[in-house]
Design a protein around this motif. Sequence first.
Motif, PDB file in Angstrom:
ATOM      1  N   GLU A   9       0.832  -1.229   0.192  1.00 41.79           N
ATOM      2  CA  GLU A   9       0.038  -0.129  -0.024  1.00 41.79           C
ATOM      3  C   GLU A   9       0.965   1.116  -0.017  1.00 41.79           C
ATOM      4  O   GLU A   9       1.373   1.600   1.043  1.00 41.79           O
ATOM      5  N   MET A  10       1.154   1.749  -1.269  1.00 41.53           N
ATOM      6  CA  MET A  10       2.059   2.789  -1.365  1.00 41.53           C
ATOM      7  C   MET A  10       1.549   3.878  -2.501  1.00 41.53           C
ATOM      8  O   MET A  10       0.965   3.359  -3.289  1.00 41.53           O
ATOM      9  N   PRO A  11       1.262   4.928  -2.027  1.00 37.44           N
ATOM     10  CA  PRO A  11       0.934   6.198  -2.955  1.00 37.44           C
ATOM     11  C   PRO A  11       1.671   6.369  -4.172  1.00 37.44           C
ATOM     12  O   PRO A  11       2.985   6.022  -4.195  1.00 37.44           O
ATOM     13  N   PRO A  12       1.198   6.572  -5.412  1.00 35.45           N
ATOM     14  CA  PRO A  12       2.183   6.660  -6.558  1.00 35.45           C
ATOM     15  C   PRO A  12       3.308   7.785  -6.479  1.00 35.45           C
ATOM     16  O   PRO A  12       4.487   7.383  -7.111  1.00 35.45           O
ATOM     17  N   ALA A  13       3.227   8.586  -5.790  1.00 37.17           N
ATOM     18  CA  ALA A  13       4.371   9.622  -5.443  1.00 37.17           C
ATOM     19  C   ALA A  13       4.806   9.818  -4.179  1.00 37.17           C
ATOM     20  O   ALA A  13       3.867  10.447  -3.222  1.00 37.17           O
ATOM     21  N   LEU A  14       5.633   9.253  -3.718  1.00 36.72           N
ATOM     22  CA  LEU A  14       6.561   9.232  -2.365  1.00 36.72           C
ATOM     23  C   LEU A  14       7.685  10.222  -2.431  1.00 36.72           C
ATOM     24  O   LEU A  14       8.474  10.227  -3.470  1.00 36.72           O
ATOM     25  N   PRO A  15       7.661  11.204  -1.623  1.00 29.68           N
ATOM     26  CA  PRO A  15       8.937  12.094  -1.488  1.00 29.68           C
ATOM     27  C   PRO A  15      10.223  11.329  -1.240  1.00 29.68           C
ATOM     28  O   PRO A  15      10.303   9.997  -0.759  1.00 29.68           O
ATOM     29  N   LEU A  16      11.363  11.687  -1.890  1.00 29.05           N
ATOM     30  CA  LEU A  16      12.666  11.120  -1.691  1.00 29.05           C
ATOM     31  C   LEU A  16      12.957  11.024  -0.006  1.00 29.05           C
ATOM     32  O   LEU A  16      12.297  11.921   0.505  1.00 29.05           O
ATOM     33  N   LEU A  45       0.811 -10.921   4.697  1.00 25.29           N
ATOM     34  CA  LEU A  45       1.936  -9.710   5.011  1.00 25.29           C
ATOM     35  C   LEU A  45       1.450  -8.361   4.209  1.00 25.29           C
ATOM     36  O   LEU A  45       1.062  -8.419   3.028  1.00 25.29           O
ATOM     37  N   GLU A  46       1.558  -7.203   4.997  1.00 24.73           N
ATOM     38  CA  GLU A  46       1.302  -5.922   4.421  1.00 24.73           C
ATOM     39  C   GLU A  46       2.296  -4.820   4.663  1.00 24.73           C
ATOM     40  O   GLU A  46       2.812  -4.970   5.700  1.00 24.73           O
ATOM     41  N   ILE A  47       2.553  -4.353   3.512  1.00 20.71           N
ATOM     42  CA  ILE A  47       3.776  -3.191   3.545  1.00 20.71           C
ATOM     43  C   ILE A  47       3.147  -2.044   3.205  1.00 20.71           C
ATOM     44  O   ILE A  47       2.664  -1.908   1.934  1.00 20.71           O
ATOM     45  N   ALA A  48       3.097  -1.028   3.988  1.00 17.29           N
ATOM     46  CA  ALA A  48       2.676   0.398   3.583  1.00 17.29           C
ATOM     47  C   ALA A  48       3.774   1.379   3.773  1.00 17.29           C
ATOM     48  O   ALA A  48       4.583   1.480   4.769  1.00 17.29           O
ATOM     49  N   THR A  51       3.621   5.851   3.645  1.00 19.04           N
ATOM     50  CA  THR A  51       2.969   7.009   3.642  1.00 19.04           C
ATOM     51  C   THR A  51       4.009   8.309   4.093  1.00 19.04           C
ATOM     52  O   THR A  51       4.901   8.054   4.779  1.00 19.04           O
ATOM     53  N   ALA A  52       3.411   9.362   3.700  1.00 14.23           N
ATOM     54  CA  ALA A  52       4.144  10.640   4.111  1.00 14.23           C
ATOM     55  C   ALA A  52       3.238  11.519   4.771  1.00 14.23           C
ATOM     56  O   ALA A  52       2.848  12.774   4.302  1.00 14.23           O
ATOM     57  N   ASP A  53       2.514  10.831   5.544  1.00 14.69           N
ATOM     58  CA  ASP A  53       1.193  11.623   6.492  1.00 14.69           C
ATOM     59  C   ASP A  53       1.864  12.675   7.286  1.00 14.69           C
ATOM     60  O   ASP A  53       1.363  13.958   7.244  1.00 14.69           O
ATOM     61  N   SER A  54       3.159  12.470   7.961  1.00 14.35           N
ATOM     62  CA  SER A  54       3.574  13.434   8.803  1.00 14.35           C
ATOM     63  C   SER A  54       4.384  14.420   8.053  1.00 14.35           C
ATOM     64  O   SER A  54       5.356  13.823   7.217  1.00 14.35           O
ATOM     65  N   PRO A  55       4.465  15.911   8.104  1.00 15.47           N
ATOM     66  CA  PRO A  55       5.536  16.484   7.466  1.00 15.47           C
ATOM     67  C   PRO A  55       7.030  16.248   7.627  1.00 15.47           C
ATOM     68  O   PRO A  55       7.338  16.291   8.925  1.00 15.47           O
ATOM     69  N   GLY A  56       7.729  16.133   6.539  1.00 14.56           N
ATOM     70  CA  GLY A  56       9.024  15.934   6.742  1.00 14.56           C
ATOM     71  C   GLY A  56       9.408  14.579   6.888  1.00 14.56           C
ATOM     72  O   GLY A  56      10.791  14.211   7.336  1.00 14.56           O
ATOM     73  N   TRP A  57       8.398  13.435   7.116  1.00 14.00           N
ATOM     74  CA  TRP A  57       8.778  12.021   7.564  1.00 14.00           C
ATOM     75  C   TRP A  57       8.037  11.363   6.465  1.00 14.00           C
ATOM     76  O   TRP A  57       6.952  11.576   6.097  1.00 14.00           O
ATOM     77  N   ILE A  58       8.468  10.010   6.404  1.00 15.43           N
ATOM     78  CA  ILE A  58       7.994   9.048   5.608  1.00 15.43           C
ATOM     79  C   ILE A  58       7.807   7.729   6.653  1.00 15.43           C
ATOM     80  O   ILE A  58       8.871   7.590   7.205  1.00 15.43           O
ATOM     81  N   THR A  59       6.800   7.182   6.864  1.00 16.02           N
ATOM     82  CA  THR A  59       6.362   6.248   7.714  1.00 16.02           C
ATOM     83  C   THR A  59       6.379   4.775   7.065  1.00 16.02           C
ATOM     84  O   THR A  59       5.572   4.698   5.860  1.00 16.02           O
ATOM     85  N   ILE A  60       6.947   3.799   7.297  1.00  8.68           N
ATOM     86  CA  ILE A  60       7.038   2.609   6.712  1.00  8.68           C
ATOM     87  C   ILE A  60       6.391   1.767   7.643  1.00  8.68           C
ATOM     88  O   ILE A  60       7.039   1.546   8.859  1.00  8.68           O
ATOM     89  N   ARG A  61       5.586   0.716   7.430  1.00  8.07           N
ATOM     90  CA  ARG A  61       4.755  -0.142   8.201  1.00  8.07           C
ATOM     91  C   ARG A  61       4.755  -1.536   7.568  1.00  8.07           C
ATOM     92  O   ARG A  61       4.488  -1.777   6.421  1.00  8.07           O
ATOM     93  N   VAL A  62       5.380  -2.626   8.464  1.00 13.20           N
ATOM     94  CA  VAL A  62       5.201  -3.852   8.049  1.00 13.20           C
ATOM     95  C   VAL A  62       4.593  -4.887   9.082  1.00 13.20           C
ATOM     96  O   VAL A  62       4.674  -4.825  10.030  1.00 13.20           O
ATOM     97  N   SER A  63       3.358  -5.058   8.478  1.00 19.26           N
ATOM     98  CA  SER A  63       2.437  -5.873   9.484  1.00 19.26           C
ATOM     99  C   SER A  63       2.055  -7.604   9.034  1.00 19.26           C
ATOM    100  O   SER A  63       2.053  -7.748   7.652  1.00 19.26           O
TER     101      SER A  63
END
Length: 381
Positions: free
Chosen positions: A258-265, A294-297, A299-311
């Motif tokens: 689950e990853m959006p098409p455009a994620l910041p570097l 297994l689910e990997i997501a 997101t860039a919900d928090s300003p200045g940070w990218i959050t990766i989740r492994v469930s």
Amino acid sequence: MRSLFVKLTALFVGIAFLSVGIIALWVDNTVRYEFGCYCEKAAESQYLADSNCACEAGTAGSEHTVIARSGGAEQAFLNAFHNALWLAIGVAVLVAIILAVLLSRLFTQPMRQLATAAGKIASGDLSQRITSDSKDEVGEASVAFNAMAEQLEKKEKSRRQLTADIAHELRNPLSIIQGNLEAWLDGIIEPKPDQIASVYDETVLLSRLITDLRDLSLAEAGQLKLHTSPAGIKEIITSEISNIRNRYEQKNVSIHTEMPPALPLTLIDSDRIRQVLHNLLDNALRHIPAGGALEIAATADSPGWITIRVSDSGSGIHPDDLPYVFDHFYKADRSRQRGHGGAGIGLAIVKELVEAHGGKAWVESQLGKGSSFYFILPAVS
């Protein structure tokens, strides 16, 4: 004078002598002046030209002249006053010395306790603690000392446990390698390809364990060198999934992303973040039952940070074990053998590598519903 007790005592006594001396001179001069003025006024009021208190008013030092020409009663009063003054000075000095000794002892006793406890800690007795009920700076120093001693004791216990765990993890592959080699050398068994492959696998595990321990020690010491550059976390996740997909398919575990098409570097060391993802995916595979998911997501919900989740859809982690899952060699299920449960440092490496990038790693879990491991990385603006 090297003793703090002697220095403080001398300081207090010196201050007392100085204070008493100034007060004594002030009182003596004041009494002489006021007594002279009293005699002068008494002489003027009685219109006595030549009396026991004859006074030359208006001249410099007239009060001293009056006192010098006064009668026996007045001189007796001054003598009694001086005697009382010197007695008061002596008593004050004696009391000052006693108080100086007591106060010096009161101030230096906690320091002596600290010095004694510090010496015992230096000799290896980490159970030393300081008992202090005061709320001042000395009390704060005692609290800080006790906190330091407690941390040192915990670190020492962790070090001993770490040494024991490392010895245990190294002993297993070495025993297998040694046993097979001795059997081959003695001619008890003939080396077969599958046996040689098993010994080779043990050497690989041993090499990986040593490498992981080296990386972990460098990361904890803040000496791990990172070669950071802007990178796309989506591409790194996709690459790691491709590398481990065959193992998941063998266990019939499905993988969802689950990853959006455009994620910041993100500014990272790509190789180290690949290691983080590999450890998380490998840890999840050991806990997901056959037919799980297994689910990997990302997101860039928090300003200045990218959050990766492994469930994962595993059995979850007990709440009592959650605070320790990132500790060295910690295994929630102690009954698992090394070959199935891992060495127990994969998650510790995850935490250290993520924090070395300025991020943070944590876990959320519910028994019977699986676990979710999160980590955040700084995004490139």
